[in-house]
Design a protein around this motif. Structure first.
Motif, PDB file in Angstrom:
ATOM      1  N   LEU A  99     187.452  -4.790-104.907  1.00  0.00           N
ATOM      2  CA  LEU A  99     189.357  -4.668-103.839  1.00  0.00           C
ATOM      3  C   LEU A  99     189.122  -3.560-102.317  1.00  0.00           C
ATOM      4  O   LEU A  99     189.410  -3.995-101.571  1.00  0.00           O
ATOM      5  N   ALA A 100     187.902  -2.785-102.406  1.00  0.00           N
ATOM      6  CA  ALA A 100     187.375  -2.152-101.531  1.00  0.00           C
ATOM      7  C   ALA A 100     186.734  -3.048-100.119  1.00  0.00           C
ATOM      8  O   ALA A 100     187.002  -3.284 -99.019  1.00  0.00           O
ATOM      9  N   LEU A 101     186.090  -4.341-100.420  1.00  0.00           N
ATOM     10  CA  LEU A 101     185.427  -4.950 -99.495  1.00  0.00           C
ATOM     11  C   LEU A 101     186.302  -5.363 -99.073  1.00  0.00           C
ATOM     12  O   LEU A 101     185.724  -6.448 -98.016  1.00  0.00           O
ATOM     13  N   ALA A 102     186.844  -6.955-100.351  1.00  0.00           N
ATOM     14  CA  ALA A 102     188.083  -7.801-100.152  1.00  0.00           C
ATOM     15  C   ALA A 102     189.303  -6.939 -98.764  1.00  0.00           C
ATOM     16  O   ALA A 102     188.745  -7.911 -97.817  1.00  0.00           O
ATOM     17  N   ALA A 108     185.933   1.866 -89.930  1.00  0.00           N
ATOM     18  CA  ALA A 108     186.826   1.943 -91.021  1.00  0.00           C
ATOM     19  C   ALA A 108     186.672   2.733 -92.119  1.00  0.00           C
ATOM     20  O   ALA A 108     185.905   2.595 -92.987  1.00  0.00           O
ATOM     21  N   LEU A 109     187.748   3.321 -93.418  1.00  0.00           N
ATOM     22  CA  LEU A 109     186.954   4.176 -94.559  1.00  0.00           C
ATOM     23  C   LEU A 109     187.941   3.885 -95.252  1.00  0.00           C
ATOM     24  O   LEU A 109     189.184   4.032 -95.192  1.00  0.00           O
ATOM     25  N   VAL A 110     187.177   3.606 -96.652  1.00  0.00           N
ATOM     26  CA  VAL A 110     187.921   3.524 -98.064  1.00  0.00           C
ATOM     27  C   VAL A 110     187.536   4.379 -99.436  1.00  0.00           C
ATOM     28  O   VAL A 110     186.103   3.997 -99.389  1.00  0.00           O
ATOM     29  N   SER A 111     188.198   5.136 -99.576  1.00  0.00           N
ATOM     30  CA  SER A 111     187.402   6.169-100.585  1.00  0.00           C
ATOM     31  C   SER A 111     187.665   5.370-101.910  1.00  0.00           C
ATOM     32  O   SER A 111     189.326   5.223-102.679  1.00  0.00           O
ATOM     33  N   CYS A 112     187.128   5.714-102.869  1.00  0.00           N
ATOM     34  CA  CYS A 112     186.937   5.325-104.721  1.00  0.00           C
ATOM     35  C   CYS A 112     187.419   6.200-104.772  1.00  0.00           C
ATOM     36  O   CYS A 112     187.176   6.560-106.096  1.00  0.00           O
ATOM     37  N   CYS A 134     191.592   2.659 -92.770  1.00  0.00           N
ATOM     38  CA  CYS A 134     190.980   1.463 -92.367  1.00  0.00           C
ATOM     39  C   CYS A 134     192.148   0.432 -91.721  1.00  0.00           C
ATOM     40  O   CYS A 134     192.541  -0.700 -92.049  1.00  0.00           O
ATOM     41  N   GLY A 135     193.264   0.755 -90.986  1.00  0.00           N
ATOM     42  CA  GLY A 135     194.176   0.110 -90.044  1.00  0.00           C
ATOM     43  C   GLY A 135     193.744  -0.633 -88.810  1.00  0.00           C
ATOM     44  O   GLY A 135     194.403  -1.049 -88.615  1.00  0.00           O
ATOM     45  N   ALA A 136     192.470  -0.927 -88.570  1.00  0.00           N
ATOM     46  CA  ALA A 136     192.312  -1.387 -87.257  1.00  0.00           C
ATOM     47  C   ALA A 136     191.380  -2.463 -88.124  1.00  0.00           C
ATOM     48  O   ALA A 136     191.086  -2.172 -88.904  1.00  0.00           O
ATOM     49  N   ARG A 137     191.554  -3.621 -87.242  1.00  0.00           N
ATOM     50  CA  ARG A 137     190.236  -4.615 -87.269  1.00  0.00           C
ATOM     51  C   ARG A 137     189.083  -3.931 -87.279  1.00  0.00           C
ATOM     52  O   ARG A 137     189.205  -3.388 -86.191  1.00  0.00           O
ATOM     53  N   ALA A 138     187.525  -5.037 -87.742  1.00  0.00           N
ATOM     54  CA  ALA A 138     186.579  -4.872 -86.444  1.00  0.00           C
ATOM     55  C   ALA A 138     186.703  -4.820 -84.847  1.00  0.00           C
ATOM     56  O   ALA A 138     187.415  -6.229 -84.626  1.00  0.00           O
ATOM     57  N   ALA A 139     185.735  -4.399 -84.358  1.00  0.00           N
ATOM     58  CA  ALA A 139     185.478  -4.246 -82.867  1.00  0.00           C
ATOM     59  C   ALA A 139     185.227  -5.731 -82.618  1.00  0.00           C
ATOM     60  O   ALA A 139     185.801  -6.452 -81.764  1.00  0.00           O
ATOM     61  N   GLY A 179     182.298  -0.467 -91.974  1.00  0.00           N
ATOM     62  CA  GLY A 179     183.141  -0.394 -92.810  1.00  0.00           C
ATOM     63  C   GLY A 179     182.469   0.218 -93.697  1.00  0.00           C
ATOM     64  O   GLY A 179     181.529   0.115 -94.019  1.00  0.00           O
ATOM     65  N   LEU A 180     183.466   1.590 -94.171  1.00  0.00           N
ATOM     66  CA  LEU A 180     182.422   2.305 -95.303  1.00  0.00           C
ATOM     67  C   LEU A 180     183.017   2.530 -96.574  1.00  0.00           C
ATOM     68  O   LEU A 180     184.741   2.572 -96.310  1.00  0.00           O
ATOM     69  N   VAL A 181     182.470   2.854 -97.288  1.00  0.00           N
ATOM     70  CA  VAL A 181     183.500   2.991 -99.448  1.00  0.00           C
ATOM     71  C   VAL A 181     182.746   4.141 -99.316  1.00  0.00           C
ATOM     72  O   VAL A 181     180.992   4.097 -99.957  1.00  0.00           O
ATOM     73  N   CYS A 182     183.427   4.549 -99.880  1.00  0.00           N
ATOM     74  CA  CYS A 182     183.123   6.244-100.056  1.00  0.00           C
ATOM     75  C   CYS A 182     183.560   6.964-101.255  1.00  0.00           C
ATOM     76  O   CYS A 182     184.820   6.677-101.815  1.00  0.00           O
ATOM     77  N   PHE A 183     182.920   7.342-102.270  1.00  0.00           N
ATOM     78  CA  PHE A 183     183.247   7.919-103.521  1.00  0.00           C
ATOM     79  C   PHE A 183     182.532   9.509-103.314  1.00  0.00           C
ATOM     80  O   PHE A 183     181.614   9.351-103.646  1.00  0.00           O
ATOM     81  N   GLY A 184     183.632  10.269-103.722  1.00  0.00           N
ATOM     82  CA  GLY A 184     184.915  10.166-103.592  1.00  0.00           C
ATOM     83  C   GLY A 184     186.249  10.920-102.890  1.00  0.00           C
ATOM     84  O   GLY A 184     185.372  11.139-101.425  1.00  0.00           O
ATOM     85  N   ASP A 185     186.934  11.648-103.563  1.00  0.00           N
ATOM     86  CA  ASP A 185     188.370  12.284-102.398  1.00  0.00           C
ATOM     87  C   ASP A 185     187.700  13.295-101.272  1.00  0.00           C
ATOM     88  O   ASP A 185     187.667  13.185-100.349  1.00  0.00           O
TER      89      ASP A 185
END
Length: 372
Positions: free
Chosen positions: A194-197, A304-308, A364-369, A276-282
């Motif tokens: 979901l984070a990657l999508a 852009a950063l998403v936390s699992c 992660c509210g912005a599109r990739a540059a 884009g970066l997916v990170c575990f955890g908070d």
């Protein structure tokens, strides 16, 4: 006839109760409408309505305005209480919402819950062994074993199977194809997808993973990240381990040890070309935000950063988009699964994977540059 009406709706309530306990409507499933039940049982809609009111009052069903009537676990006969033991590695960090979900479900089903903690790794297994005598008096067991992986080693899994009471694994998968354990767990691999999508939808094509090692969710998050990147057209630019901080006496000391790790991980992510970066955890996500601020890296403009995880994500300086495990729901489902096993010893095995929920925030509210 007026005097017979109560007998009719109570008789219908008994019939519906037997259906609930017999699996006609498993917990969480929707019952037929009042009109459909009236036709099925040859009674009036008013009789159906009164029967459902009885079942709702005792906790066997839940009536949702505009949505219908949903099956809950039928409680044991009036006056009878079950005692369930809950064994967790800890109650202060990952598991409080899980415990709250168990206790809420217990209150609905006249179940007494005793919670024990073991700690992690070898010391936790020793503690679990020492608890065996105290657990033997329970009717059933919910257990998140001490780890370190999401599934116990074959030898330790066999110890669990030798317990003298029914059990359900919490946030732990069975150890192998021959392990008959029931479980209710978070689909961490699905959460990583979901984070990657979401990153892919924003136009990112080069992504990285920073994952705390040694914890039960890590393996699922890492596998979901790797398996999900290809179908989404993403390049895995970097996979960086975030080693657990050990040997400290306090949580404050653990926090103090994070900045050097965060600086190192951030340099690796930026050097890989990932946007884009997916990170575990908070905790790691918070440390990365601070590292980005020190390095004058904009979140989300440069990365852009998403936390699992989602314990504190909403309150960060830059609120973190997160993949949040449904921990409260998980705890309730685990207890329902165990009580079902006690009511129906020969029922089919239940193995439940709950997919986390994606909550989009500002990190992660912005599109990739420059998406390719």
């Amino acid at each position: 006839m007026a005097n017979g009406a109560p007998i009719k709706y109570l008789k219908l309530a008994d019939e519906l109760r037997r259906g609930l306990r017999g699996g006609t409507w498993p917990p969480g499933s929707k019952l037929p409408t009042e009109a459909q039940l009236a036709t099925m049982h040859g009674v009036s809609v008013n009789t159906v309505r009164r029967a459902l009111e009885v079942l709702a009052a005792e906790g066997s069903v839940e009536r949702c305005q505009g949505a219908g009537t949903f099956a809950r676990l039928a409680p044991p006969p009036r006056g009878e209480r079950r005692r369930i033991a809950v064994v967790l590695p800890e109650r202060d960090w990952y598991f409080p919402p899980v415990t709250a979900g168990i206790e809420a479900a217990a209150a609905r089903t006249r179940t007494t819950v005793d919670v024990y903690t073991t700690g992690y790794a070898d010391r936790g297994w020793d503690r679990l062994t020492s608890l065996a005598g105290r657990l033997a008096g329970a009717d059933g067991l919910l257990i998140a074993h001490p780890g370190p992986a999401d599934a116990a080693s074959p030898a330790r899994a066999s110890l669990l199977r030798k317990l003298s009471l029914p059990y359900v694994l919490l946030e732990r998968a069975p150890s192998g194809i021959d392990d008959p354990s029931e479980h209710v767990s978070t689909d961490h691999a699905g959460g990583a997808y979901l984070a990657l999508a979401h990153l892919a939808a924003l136009g990112h094509r080069d992504v990285a993973l920073a994952c705390r090692t040694g914890s039960a969710p890590s393996r699922g998050i890492a596998s979901g990240f790797v398996e999900g990147a290809g179908p989404l057209g993403l390049r895995v630019a970097a996979q960086l381990d975030w080693p657990p901080i050990t040997g400290h006496d306090s949580f404050e000391e653990v926090l103090a040890a994070q900045p050097p790790l965060a600086d190192h991980v951030l340099r690796g992510v930026l050097g890989s070309g990932a946007t884009g970066l997916v990170c575990f955890g908070d905790m790691e996500g918070s440390a990365l935000l601070a590292a980005a601020r020190r390095a004058d890296v904009g979140i989300p403009d440069d990365l852009a950063l998403v936390s699992c995880e989602d314990r504190h994500a909403a309150t960060e300086e830059v609120p973190l988009t997160s993949v949040a495990p449904e921990k409260f729901r998980l705890g309730g489902l685990a207890l329902e699964t165990l009580l079902r096993r006690l009511d129906e010893p020969d029922a089919e095995l239940r193995r439940v994977w709950l997919r986390p929920r994606l909550t989009v925030r500002e990190s992660c509210g912005a599109r990739a540059a420059n998406p390719s």
